[in-house]
Design a protein around this motif. Structure first.
Motif, PDB file in Angstrom:
ATOM      1  N   ILE A 279      76.264   6.564   5.358  1.00  0.00           N
ATOM      2  CA  ILE A 279      75.038   7.361   5.183  1.00  0.00           C
ATOM      3  C   ILE A 279      73.807   6.493   5.452  1.00  0.00           C
ATOM      4  O   ILE A 279      72.926   6.885   6.222  1.00  0.00           O
ATOM      5  N   ALA A 280      73.784   5.325   4.827  1.00  0.00           N
ATOM      6  CA  ALA A 280      72.602   4.464   4.943  1.00  0.00           C
ATOM      7  C   ALA A 280      73.011   3.010   4.683  1.00  0.00           C
ATOM      8  O   ALA A 280      72.944   2.553   3.545  1.00  0.00           O
ATOM      9  N   PRO A 281      73.464   2.282   5.722  1.00  0.00           N
ATOM     10  CA  PRO A 281      73.943   0.906   5.498  1.00  0.00           C
ATOM     11  C   PRO A 281      72.865   0.010   4.872  1.00  0.00           C
ATOM     12  O   PRO A 281      71.768  -0.110   5.423  1.00  0.00           O
ATOM     13  N   GLY A 282      73.192  -0.540   3.686  1.00  0.00           N
ATOM     14  CA  GLY A 282      72.252  -1.429   2.997  1.00  0.00           C
ATOM     15  C   GLY A 282      71.050  -0.700   2.442  1.00  0.00           C
ATOM     16  O   GLY A 282      70.029  -1.325   2.142  1.00  0.00           O
ATOM     17  N   GLY A 283      71.146   0.622   2.294  1.00  0.00           N
ATOM     18  CA  GLY A 283      70.000   1.379   1.781  1.00  0.00           C
ATOM     19  C   GLY A 283      70.480   2.649   1.119  1.00  0.00           C
ATOM     20  O   GLY A 283      71.556   2.680   0.530  1.00  0.00           O
ATOM     21  N   TYR A 284      69.696   3.698   1.199  1.00  0.00           N
ATOM     22  CA  TYR A 284      70.104   4.991   0.659  1.00  0.00           C
ATOM     23  C   TYR A 284      69.238   6.091   1.248  1.00  0.00           C
ATOM     24  O   TYR A 284      68.215   5.809   1.882  1.00  0.00           O
ATOM     25  N   ALA A 285      69.699   7.328   1.065  1.00  0.00           N
ATOM     26  CA  ALA A 285      68.869   8.470   1.470  1.00  0.00           C
ATOM     27  C   ALA A 285      68.330   9.109   0.204  1.00  0.00           C
ATOM     28  O   ALA A 285      68.970   9.040  -0.847  1.00  0.00           O
TER      29      ALA A 285
ATOM     30  N   CYS B  80      64.727  17.849  -9.662  1.00  0.00           N
ATOM     31  CA  CYS B  80      65.747  16.800  -9.574  1.00  0.00           C
ATOM     32  C   CYS B  80      65.515  15.919  -8.353  1.00  0.00           C
ATOM     33  O   CYS B  80      65.329  16.417  -7.246  1.00  0.00           O
ATOM     34  N   ILE B  81      65.494  14.603  -8.550  1.00  0.00           N
ATOM     35  CA  ILE B  81      65.457  13.724  -7.390  1.00  0.00           C
ATOM     36  C   ILE B  81      66.880  13.257  -7.083  1.00  0.00           C
ATOM     37  O   ILE B  81      67.704  13.077  -7.985  1.00  0.00           O
ATOM     38  N   GLU B  82      67.165  13.107  -5.813  1.00  0.00           N
ATOM     39  CA  GLU B  82      68.532  12.774  -5.383  1.00  0.00           C
ATOM     40  C   GLU B  82      68.561  11.445  -4.645  1.00  0.00           C
ATOM     41  O   GLU B  82      67.662  11.162  -3.854  1.00  0.00           O
ATOM     42  N   PHE B  83      69.640  10.698  -4.898  1.00  0.00           N
ATOM     43  CA  PHE B  83      69.902   9.469  -4.147  1.00  0.00           C
ATOM     44  C   PHE B  83      71.287   9.576  -3.542  1.00  0.00           C
ATOM     45  O   PHE B  83      72.252   9.851  -4.261  1.00  0.00           O
ATOM     46  N   HIS B  84      71.392   9.400  -2.246  1.00  0.00           N
ATOM     47  CA  HIS B  84      72.680   9.502  -1.554  1.00  0.00           C
ATOM     48  C   HIS B  84      73.065   8.123  -1.049  1.00  0.00           C
ATOM     49  O   HIS B  84      72.291   7.482  -0.328  1.00  0.00           O
ATOM     50  N   LEU B  85      74.263   7.692  -1.486  1.00  0.00           N
ATOM     51  CA  LEU B  85      74.673   6.315  -1.208  1.00  0.00           C
ATOM     52  C   LEU B  85      75.907   6.292  -0.324  1.00  0.00           C
ATOM     53  O   LEU B  85      76.738   7.204  -0.373  1.00  0.00           O
ATOM     54  N   GLY B  86      76.041   5.238   0.439  1.00  0.00           N
ATOM     55  CA  GLY B  86      77.254   5.058   1.246  1.00  0.00           C
ATOM     56  C   GLY B  86      76.947   4.252   2.488  1.00  0.00           C
ATOM     57  O   GLY B  86      75.852   4.336   3.040  1.00  0.00           O
ATOM     58  N   THR B  87      77.921   3.475   2.901  1.00  0.00           N
ATOM     59  CA  THR B  87      77.680   2.552   4.021  1.00  0.00           C
ATOM     60  C   THR B  87      77.505   3.301   5.341  1.00  0.00           C
ATOM     61  O   THR B  87      76.896   2.780   6.263  1.00  0.00           O
TER      62      THR B  87
ATOM     63  N   ILE C 107      59.589  14.581 -12.652  1.00  0.00           N
ATOM     64  CA  ILE C 107      61.033  14.442 -12.457  1.00  0.00           C
ATOM     65  C   ILE C 107      61.751  14.673 -13.786  1.00  0.00           C
ATOM     66  O   ILE C 107      61.456  14.015 -14.780  1.00  0.00           O
ATOM     67  N   GLU C 108      62.687  15.620 -13.785  1.00  0.00           N
ATOM     68  CA  GLU C 108      63.414  15.939 -15.022  1.00  0.00           C
ATOM     69  C   GLU C 108      64.889  15.545 -14.938  1.00  0.00           C
ATOM     70  O   GLU C 108      65.565  15.419 -15.948  1.00  0.00           O
ATOM     71  N   LYS C 109      65.382  15.422 -13.698  1.00  0.00           N
ATOM     72  CA  LYS C 109      66.810  15.124 -13.520  1.00  0.00           C
ATOM     73  C   LYS C 109      66.980  14.146 -12.363  1.00  0.00           C
ATOM     74  O   LYS C 109      66.169  14.130 -11.439  1.00  0.00           O
ATOM     75  N   ILE C 110      68.072  13.404 -12.432  1.00  0.00           N
ATOM     76  CA  ILE C 110      68.369  12.470 -11.352  1.00  0.00           C
ATOM     77  C   ILE C 110      69.809  12.686 -10.902  1.00  0.00           C
ATOM     78  O   ILE C 110      70.715  12.776 -11.731  1.00  0.00           O
ATOM     79  N   ALA C 111      70.018  12.797  -9.608  1.00  0.00           N
ATOM     80  CA  ALA C 111      71.382  12.928  -9.086  1.00  0.00           C
ATOM     81  C   ALA C 111      71.710  11.717  -8.230  1.00  0.00           C
ATOM     82  O   ALA C 111      70.918  11.302  -7.393  1.00  0.00           O
ATOM     83  N   LEU C 112      72.884  11.146  -8.498  1.00  0.00           N
ATOM     84  CA  LEU C 112      73.384  10.040  -7.676  1.00  0.00           C
ATOM     85  C   LEU C 112      74.597  10.551  -6.917  1.00  0.00           C
ATOM     86  O   LEU C 112      75.566  11.015  -7.531  1.00  0.00           O
ATOM     87  N   CYS C 113      74.563  10.505  -5.616  1.00  0.00           N
ATOM     88  CA  CYS C 113      75.634  11.098  -4.814  1.00  0.00           C
ATOM     89  C   CYS C 113      76.358  10.044  -3.993  1.00  0.00           C
ATOM     90  O   CYS C 113      75.770   9.483  -3.058  1.00  0.00           O
ATOM     91  N   PRO C 114      77.617   9.754  -4.333  1.00  0.00           N
ATOM     92  CA  PRO C 114      78.393   8.795  -3.547  1.00  0.00           C
ATOM     93  C   PRO C 114      78.952   9.503  -2.301  1.00  0.00           C
ATOM     94  O   PRO C 114      78.822  10.724  -2.186  1.00  0.00           O
ATOM     95  N   PRO C 115      79.587   8.752  -1.382  1.00  0.00           N
ATOM     96  CA  PRO C 115      80.065   9.368  -0.142  1.00  0.00           C
ATOM     97  C   PRO C 115      81.003  10.560  -0.364  1.00  0.00           C
ATOM     98  O   PRO C 115      80.968  11.524   0.401  1.00  0.00           O
ATOM     99  N   SER C 116      81.816  10.540  -1.435  1.00  0.00           N
ATOM    100  CA  SER C 116      82.756  11.639  -1.672  1.00  0.00           C
ATOM    101  C   SER C 116      82.037  12.935  -2.044  1.00  0.00           C
ATOM    102  O   SER C 116      82.636  14.005  -2.040  1.00  0.00           O
ATOM    103  N   GLY C 117      80.780  12.840  -2.439  1.00  0.00           N
ATOM    104  CA  GLY C 117      80.036  14.030  -2.863  1.00  0.00           C
ATOM    105  C   GLY C 117      80.213  14.319  -4.349  1.00  0.00           C
ATOM    106  O   GLY C 117      79.608  15.245  -4.875  1.00  0.00           O
ATOM    107  N   LYS C 118      81.039  13.512  -5.037  1.00  0.00           N
ATOM    108  CA  LYS C 118      81.236  13.749  -6.486  1.00  0.00           C
ATOM    109  C   LYS C 118      80.050  13.189  -7.239  1.00  0.00           C
ATOM    110  O   LYS C 118      80.079  12.062  -7.754  1.00  0.00           O
ATOM    111  N   GLU C 119      79.013  13.977  -7.301  1.00  0.00           N
ATOM    112  CA  GLU C 119      77.748  13.435  -7.788  1.00  0.00           C
ATOM    113  C   GLU C 119      77.689  13.310  -9.304  1.00  0.00           C
ATOM    114  O   GLU C 119      78.422  13.960 -10.038  1.00  0.00           O
TER     115      GLU C 119
END
Ligand SMILES: Cc1cc2nc3c(=O)[nH]c(=O)nc-3n(C[C@H](O)[C@H](O)[C@H](O)COP(=O)(O)OP(=O)(O)OC[C@H]3O[C@@H](n4cnc5c(N)ncnc54)[C@H](O)[C@@H]3O)c2cc1C
Ligand code: SF4
Ligand code: SF4
Lengths: 61, 394
Positions: free
Chosen positions: B200-206, B191-198, B69-81
């Motif tokens: 998208i995944a309530p109480g979790g993440y994708a 790059c590994i990605e984490f997608h957050l939002g109630t 893993i060389e990069k990490i992306a955090l993606c909120p519901p708006s997509g503004k990662e």
């Protein structure tokens, strides 16, 4: 009368339902999930947990 | 009763194979039981681990590693990662190879491995102490004597319950997960990605964890008590459609991730609980491989010391719980506190935290920050808005 039933083709054998059952009525054996009907209180926790919808409470035939 | 063992280890996942290896290296008579006909299957894991976590194994085989893993992306519901370069973040394993190798390593050091062999109960002597295990293999039950039992039987653990430890999980203390192995595009292999939002995944993440060759573990976990009866699978199907232009499903799996709780008990009499069986998972990220390895290793070491100094009372085995919690207790408790906050976060909170991190990481060298430092900075920035950098937590 109701009972807990399993759709085997949806079950990935993750064992999460076994862990949430407080009544030890589920057992994940090497051949798959076994429901011990006599211990099940139909509390619904495993149904809520199951990620794929493999468990449901249905009418007994 | 049939054969006598110094220790029986139930479950040949990372925790069990590690414990059996340590005991076998120290010349103790160990039996490692795995109920499936093959070690490493069925697999329920996204397979990411930190370098430090993996090094607990001592000898690392490059064949275990599928990508770096060389990069990490955090993606909120708006997509503004938020995308950060993070060259030492960790690895994605091939757990089928990893789990099998660890079990075989224990075996070549002298442990006896039985597959298709399910522990089905404990045996008490007339003083009420555990002195053996009942095991079912090929439809037949047999009994084995042992001085110690190491429970490494994963989330579905029954060994602890047979010994009277109540470790059933509450619906807010477990993640319900579904994962595909996808051939998919577009995919950034580093790059590994984490997608957050109630939603998208309530109480979790994708998550999207690339595994090389255009493949990726793409999964989604929710806290079932917050799911409003929507299943992780339905949410994942929706996520995959949105995220990828083209994809084909190579494998699917369901999964449960136990969250650590202060109540988690690691020792009772001569029974030691390790890994997922002891709920030793970071409650926020759901990472459990490193803790499984470490708990298995320490359990094996303490069991070995106990067996050498035969005169010790079973109280000696409590040393395992003390030693493990001395190293990991604070961290596990901190993440468990963070999980409580995470479960309360709303979509606007995710946006704000990612905004904060964009600023914060500009000034800091992200590769030098530990997950805990980052989390504390978030907490200091606004105690209400806690978003844990789940990816940094392995
Ligand atoms: C969807 C998902 C994604 C995950 N992603 C990650 C990740 O990216 N990184 C990370 O660090 N962690 C991750 N985890 C957590 C990680 O998979 C576990 O913490 C880890 O596998 C625990 O190892 P273990 O040895 O304790 O248990 P397991 O790996 O579950 O092994 C337990 C073994 O015991 C056997 N067994 C059970 N009962 C018996 C019995 N009665 N008799 C004989 N054998 C028995 C089982 O068959 C199994 O082989 C994830 C979990 C899930 C569900
Ligand atoms: S939770 Fe669902 S998928 Fe997992 S073992 Fe139980 S029935 Fe099968
Ligand atoms: S319905 Fe409740 S009691 Fe019955 S198996 Fe599921 S969790 Fe256990």
């Amino acid at each position: 009368m109701k009972k807990l039933s399993l759709k085997m083709d949806l079950c990935g054998e993750c064992g999460g339902c076994v862990a949430v059952c407080a009544f030890e009525s589920l057992d994940l054996e090497s051949q798959g999930l076994r429901i011990k009907e006599e211990l099940c209180t139909l509390c619904n926790d495993c149904v809520v947990f199951c990620p794929s919808g493999a468990l449901e409470i249905t009418d007994k035939e | 009763m049939k054969d006598k063992y110094d220790c029986i280890v139930v479950g040949a996942g990372p925790a069990g194979s590690m414990a059996a290896w340590v005991l076998a290296k120290n010349k103790h008579k160990v039996l490692l039981l795995e109920k499936h006909k093959e070690v490493g299957l069925p697999l329920c894991c996204a397979e990411a681990v930190s370098f430090r976590g993996l090094s607990i194994c001592e000898q690392v085989n490059p064949a275990w590693i599928r990508s770096k893993i060389e990069k990490i992306a955090l993606c909120p519901p708006s997509g503004k990662e938020l995308k950060v370069s993070y060259s030492s973040a960790g690895l994605v394993l091939d757990r089928k190879i990893f789990d099998r190798d660890l079990a075989l390593r224990a075996e070549s050091s002298g442990a006896e491995l039985k597959v298709n062999a399910q522990a089905v109960g404990l045996i008490n002597n007339n003083r009420g102490e555990i002195c053996g295990i009942r095991m079912k293999k090929d439809g037949r039950e047999s009994e084995y004597q042992t001085k110690i039992v190491i429970a490494a039987d994963g989330i579905e653990s029954m060994v602890g319950r047979w010994a009277g430890i109540d470790n059933a999980l509450k619906l807010e203390g477990v993640d319900s997960a579904y994962q595909y192995l996808l051939k998919a595009d577009p995919l950034d292999q580093e790059c590994i990605e984490f997608h957050l939002g109630t939603k998208i995944a309530p109480g979790g993440y994708a998550w999207v964890f690339p595994k090389g060759k255009g493949l990726a573990n793409v999964g989604l976990a929710i806290t079932p008590s917050l799911g409003n009866n929507i299943k992780a699978k339905e949410l994942l199907d929706f996520f995959v459609m949105k995220r990828f232009k083209n994809f084909s499903v190579v494998e699917w799996m369901t999964g449960g991730v136990p969250a650590f709780s202060r109540r988690s008990q690691l020792v009772k009499g001569n029974i030691l609980l390790t890994g997922d069986a002891a709920r030793l998972v970071d409650s926020l990220s759901g990472a459990g491989i490193a803790n499984a390895l470490l708990s298995g290793k320490i359990a094996g070491q303490v069991a070995s010391e106990y067996l050498v100094n035969g005169g010790n009372s079973p109280d000696f085995l409590k040393k395992y719980e003390e030693e493990f919690l001395k190293i990991k207790g604070r961290e596990l408790r901190f993440y468990s506190y963070c999980r409580k906050i995470y479960l309360k976060m709303r979509d606007e909170d995710f946006e704000e935290v990612i905004q904060f991190l964009k600023e914060y990481l500009k000034d800091e060298d992200s590769t030098r920050l530990t997950p805990i430092q980052t989390l504390k900075a978030i907490l200091r920035s606004n105690p209400k808005l806690l978003l844990l950098l789940r990816h940094l937590v392995w």
